[in-house]
Design a protein around this motif. Sequence first.
Motif, PDB file in Angstrom:
ATOM      1  N   PRO A 250       0.378 -10.368   7.216  1.00  0.00           N
ATOM      2  CA  PRO A 250       1.245 -10.369   6.030  1.00  0.00           C
ATOM      3  C   PRO A 250       0.778 -11.300   4.928  1.00  0.00           C
ATOM      4  CG  PRO A 250       2.311 -11.469   7.894  1.00  0.00           C
ATOM      5  CD  PRO A 250       1.082 -10.806   8.421  1.00  0.00           C
ATOM      6  N   ALA A 251      -0.090 -12.245   5.252  1.00  0.00           N
ATOM      7  CA  ALA A 251      -0.601 -13.166   4.224  1.00  0.00           C
ATOM      8  C   ALA A 251      -1.659 -12.515   3.339  1.00  0.00           C
ATOM      9  CB  ALA A 251      -1.171 -14.415   4.888  1.00  0.00           C
ATOM     10  N   TRP A 252      -2.382 -11.491   3.875  1.00  0.00           N
ATOM     11  CA  TRP A 252      -3.517 -10.954   3.129  1.00  0.00           C
ATOM     12  C   TRP A 252      -3.474  -9.447   2.902  1.00  0.00           C
ATOM     13  CZ3 TRP A 252      -6.094 -14.224   0.420  1.00  0.00           C
ATOM     14  CH2 TRP A 252      -6.302 -15.542   0.880  1.00  0.00           C
ATOM     15  N   HIS A 253      -3.025  -8.681   3.871  1.00  0.00           N
ATOM     16  CA  HIS A 253      -3.114  -7.224   3.735  1.00  0.00           C
ATOM     17  C   HIS A 253      -2.306  -6.651   2.566  1.00  0.00           C
ATOM     18  CE1 HIS A 253      -5.143  -7.217   7.682  1.00  0.00           C
ATOM     19  NE2 HIS A 253      -5.634  -6.058   7.265  1.00  0.00           N
ATOM     20  N   PRO A 254      -1.082  -7.114   2.310  1.00  0.00           N
ATOM     21  CA  PRO A 254      -0.367  -6.557   1.154  1.00  0.00           C
ATOM     22  C   PRO A 254      -1.139  -6.734  -0.152  1.00  0.00           C
ATOM     23  CG  PRO A 254       1.154  -7.725   2.574  1.00  0.00           C
ATOM     24  CD  PRO A 254      -0.219  -8.026   3.084  1.00  0.00           C
ATOM     25  N   GLU A 255      -1.718  -7.915  -0.344  1.00  0.00           N
ATOM     26  CA  GLU A 255      -2.479  -8.163  -1.574  1.00  0.00           C
ATOM     27  C   GLU A 255      -3.756  -7.319  -1.603  1.00  0.00           C
ATOM     28  OE1 GLU A 255      -4.410 -11.820  -4.186  1.00  0.00           O
ATOM     29  OE2 GLU A 255      -3.278 -12.273  -2.361  1.00  0.00           O
ATOM     30  N   ALA A 256      -4.395  -7.166  -0.442  1.00  0.00           N
ATOM     31  CA  ALA A 256      -5.607  -6.350  -0.370  1.00  0.00           C
ATOM     32  C   ALA A 256      -5.305  -4.888  -0.694  1.00  0.00           C
ATOM     33  CB  ALA A 256      -6.232  -6.470   1.020  1.00  0.00           C
ATOM     34  N   LEU A 257      -4.163  -4.393  -0.221  1.00  0.00           N
ATOM     35  CA  LEU A 257      -3.775  -3.011  -0.517  1.00  0.00           C
ATOM     36  C   LEU A 257      -3.531  -2.832  -2.018  1.00  0.00           C
ATOM     37  CD1 LEU A 257      -1.408  -2.454   2.521  1.00  0.00           C
ATOM     38  CD2 LEU A 257      -3.453  -1.095   2.028  1.00  0.00           C
ATOM     39  N   ARG A 258      -2.812  -3.763  -2.613  1.00  0.00           N
ATOM     40  CA  ARG A 258      -2.536  -3.651  -4.059  1.00  0.00           C
ATOM     41  C   ARG A 258      -3.837  -3.746  -4.862  1.00  0.00           C
ATOM     42  NH1 ARG A 258       2.485  -6.612  -2.512  1.00  0.00           N
ATOM     43  NH2 ARG A 258       4.210  -5.198  -3.000  1.00  0.00           N
ATOM     44  N   PHE A 259      -4.754  -4.575  -4.399  1.00  0.00           N
ATOM     45  CA  PHE A 259      -6.050  -4.693  -5.068  1.00  0.00           C
ATOM     46  C   PHE A 259      -6.802  -3.366  -4.997  1.00  0.00           C
ATOM     47  CE2 PHE A 259     -10.635  -5.587  -4.813  1.00  0.00           C
ATOM     48  CZ  PHE A 259     -10.825  -6.249  -6.014  1.00  0.00           C
ATOM     49  N   THR A 260      -6.759  -2.712  -3.854  1.00  0.00           N
ATOM     50  CA  THR A 260      -7.443  -1.435  -3.668  1.00  0.00           C
ATOM     51  C   THR A 260      -6.846  -0.344  -4.558  1.00  0.00           C
ATOM     52  OG1 THR A 260      -7.956  -2.045  -1.381  1.00  0.00           O
ATOM     53  CG2 THR A 260      -8.103   0.287  -1.923  1.00  0.00           C
ATOM     54  N   TRP A 261      -5.561  -0.458  -4.853  1.00  0.00           N
ATOM     55  CA  TRP A 261      -4.880   0.557  -5.681  1.00  0.00           C
ATOM     56  C   TRP A 261      -4.983   0.264  -7.172  1.00  0.00           C
ATOM     57  CZ3 TRP A 261       0.142  -0.348  -2.424  1.00  0.00           C
ATOM     58  CH2 TRP A 261      -0.034   0.198  -1.139  1.00  0.00           C
ATOM     59  N   ARG A 262      -5.675  -0.806  -7.567  1.00  0.00           N
ATOM     60  CA  ARG A 262      -5.585  -1.296  -8.943  1.00  0.00           C
ATOM     61  C   ARG A 262      -6.058  -0.291  -9.989  1.00  0.00           C
ATOM     62  NH1 ARG A 262     -10.129  -2.944  -6.679  1.00  0.00           N
ATOM     63  NH2 ARG A 262     -12.035  -3.318  -7.882  1.00  0.00           N
ATOM     64  N   GLN A 263      -6.928   0.651  -9.605  1.00  0.00           N
ATOM     65  CA  GLN A 263      -7.460   1.619 -10.568  1.00  0.00           C
ATOM     66  C   GLN A 263      -6.586   2.871 -10.685  1.00  0.00           C
ATOM     67  OE1 GLN A 263      -9.803   0.683 -12.423  1.00  0.00           O
ATOM     68  NE2 GLN A 263     -10.671  -1.038 -11.285  1.00  0.00           N
ATOM     69  N   ARG A 264      -5.594   2.997  -9.867  1.00  0.00           N
ATOM     70  CA  ARG A 264      -4.747   4.192  -9.903  1.00  0.00           C
ATOM     71  C   ARG A 264      -3.779   4.121 -11.091  1.00  0.00           C
ATOM     72  NH1 ARG A 264      -4.816   7.656  -5.669  1.00  0.00           N
ATOM     73  NH2 ARG A 264      -5.989   7.040  -3.809  1.00  0.00           N
ATOM     74  N   PRO A 265      -3.226   5.260 -11.497  1.00  0.00           N
ATOM     75  CA  PRO A 265      -2.254   5.256 -12.608  1.00  0.00           C
ATOM     76  C   PRO A 265      -1.055   4.363 -12.297  1.00  0.00           C
ATOM     77  CG  PRO A 265      -2.959   7.499 -12.098  1.00  0.00           C
ATOM     78  CD  PRO A 265      -3.525   6.618 -11.018  1.00  0.00           C
ATOM     79  N   ALA A 266      -0.457   3.822 -13.344  1.00  0.00           N
ATOM     80  CA  ALA A 266       0.633   2.850 -13.177  1.00  0.00           C
ATOM     81  C   ALA A 266       1.795   3.410 -12.372  1.00  0.00           C
ATOM     82  CB  ALA A 266       1.111   2.382 -14.545  1.00  0.00           C
ATOM     83  N   HIS A 267       2.159   4.687 -12.620  1.00  0.00           N
ATOM     84  CA  HIS A 267       3.315   5.238 -11.913  1.00  0.00           C
ATOM     85  C   HIS A 267       3.027   5.393 -10.415  1.00  0.00           C
ATOM     86  CE1 HIS A 267       0.937   8.904 -12.667  1.00  0.00           C
ATOM     87  NE2 HIS A 267       1.590   9.454 -11.647  1.00  0.00           N
ATOM     88  N   GLU A 268       1.767   5.683 -10.054  1.00  0.00           N
ATOM     89  CA  GLU A 268       1.406   5.772  -8.639  1.00  0.00           C
ATOM     90  C   GLU A 268       1.446   4.388  -7.987  1.00  0.00           C
ATOM     91  OE1 GLU A 268      -2.263   7.776  -7.996  1.00  0.00           O
ATOM     92  OE2 GLU A 268      -1.589   9.687  -8.838  1.00  0.00           O
ATOM     93  N   ARG A 269       0.907   3.385  -8.715  1.00  0.00           N
ATOM     94  CA  ARG A 269       0.922   2.020  -8.172  1.00  0.00           C
ATOM     95  C   ARG A 269       2.345   1.539  -7.956  1.00  0.00           C
ATOM     96  NH1 ARG A 269      -2.570   0.816 -12.395  1.00  0.00           N
ATOM     97  NH2 ARG A 269      -1.078  -0.709 -13.191  1.00  0.00           N
ATOM     98  N   ALA A 270       3.229   1.867  -8.882  1.00  0.00           N
ATOM     99  CA  ALA A 270       4.620   1.418  -8.760  1.00  0.00           C
ATOM    100  C   ALA A 270       5.268   2.013  -7.510  1.00  0.00           C
ATOM    101  CB  ALA A 270       5.406   1.809 -10.006  1.00  0.00           C
ATOM    102  N   ARG A 271       5.018   3.294  -7.260  1.00  0.00           N
ATOM    103  CA  ARG A 271       5.603   3.940  -6.075  1.00  0.00           C
ATOM    104  C   ARG A 271       4.993   3.393  -4.783  1.00  0.00           C
ATOM    105  NH1 ARG A 271       5.099  10.031  -8.557  1.00  0.00           N
ATOM    106  NH2 ARG A 271       6.817   9.893 -10.063  1.00  0.00           N
ATOM    107  N   ALA A 272       3.685   3.153  -4.812  1.00  0.00           N
ATOM    108  CA  ALA A 272       3.029   2.581  -3.632  1.00  0.00           C
ATOM    109  C   ALA A 272       3.534   1.165  -3.368  1.00  0.00           C
ATOM    110  CB  ALA A 272       1.520   2.583  -3.822  1.00  0.00           C
TER     111      ALA A 272
END
Length: 307
Positions: A250-272
């Motif tokens: 929980p200290a690293w994976h949530p941030e790593a997932l959001r980092f991996t999604w950073r290039q996706r459209p804003a509405h997709e990132r918000a839902r993810a």
Amino acid sequence: MILHAPLIEQADAFSGNALLLTGPARVGKLAVAWAIAAAQNCQGARGMDGEACGVCRSCLALAAGAHPDVLLVEPRATTATGKAARRKLIPIGAVLRERDKTREYETHIYEFLEVRPSFARRVVIVNGAEHLGPEAANALLKLVEEPPHRALFLFLAEDRRSVLPTIVSRSSRLGVAPLPDHTIESALIRSGHEADADLVAFAAGRAGVLADLDVVRGALEDARELDNSLGVGLLSALEAAERLEKRFDPAWHPEALRFTWRQRPAHERARADTALDALQSALEAYASPSLSFQVFALNVREAFGLS
């Protein structure tokens, strides 16, 4: 390796009883606090920015994690039953032994400061000052105003506004800012690691990321694996979610997932992000991890329009 060395010199010029170090998560506040504590007790020749020598008895004791004059106080990450704590809190029991009914803390601030320093100065590092409960903060006030034996308090927080005003008003402030990317790259190379672009971008100038490199690299790889599996098919996504469950930090994976999604459209990132928040809430509520990760994978596929 002290990446925020100039801050040691600034701390040296400070003559009060308490410093409030503020800056983003993992920017290196704790490393700066340890470096200040080392410098305050160093018996050898100090460096250009006032950093400790690293070889005297005091410095060696600190490096071994056995310094008698430095106390680190943090919120408990687990409950008495061994489960993850749902709410971070530094209770009054961390300050006063008689109020620590469940004996969560081995050493208590009041008792720690009653003893004279073995070297030069007793230092109390409060990592997560925003998690000090009102009772604990109020119990500290007299100590901060008139610390026994010239003790020094180092309060660490991400945002000054989240710290109780009683602590803020009695502390001088020292900002710990993110470092330039080239400094992070140089630090990686000097420590014998490859300075790959993804890792440097993920660090975003935060020196604290370098302290846990193997875990960070693993979390980034896990995040990429899950992301790649989402578009392959439902079964692939569920299998990747199962593997992620077994390695989830929980200290690293949530941030790593959001980092991996950073290039996706804003509405997709918000839902993810919403799906990820739901996963973390489920885990904190002790729901079935296996089921929670399966639902998470389904929700993220839907967020990305892949279902």
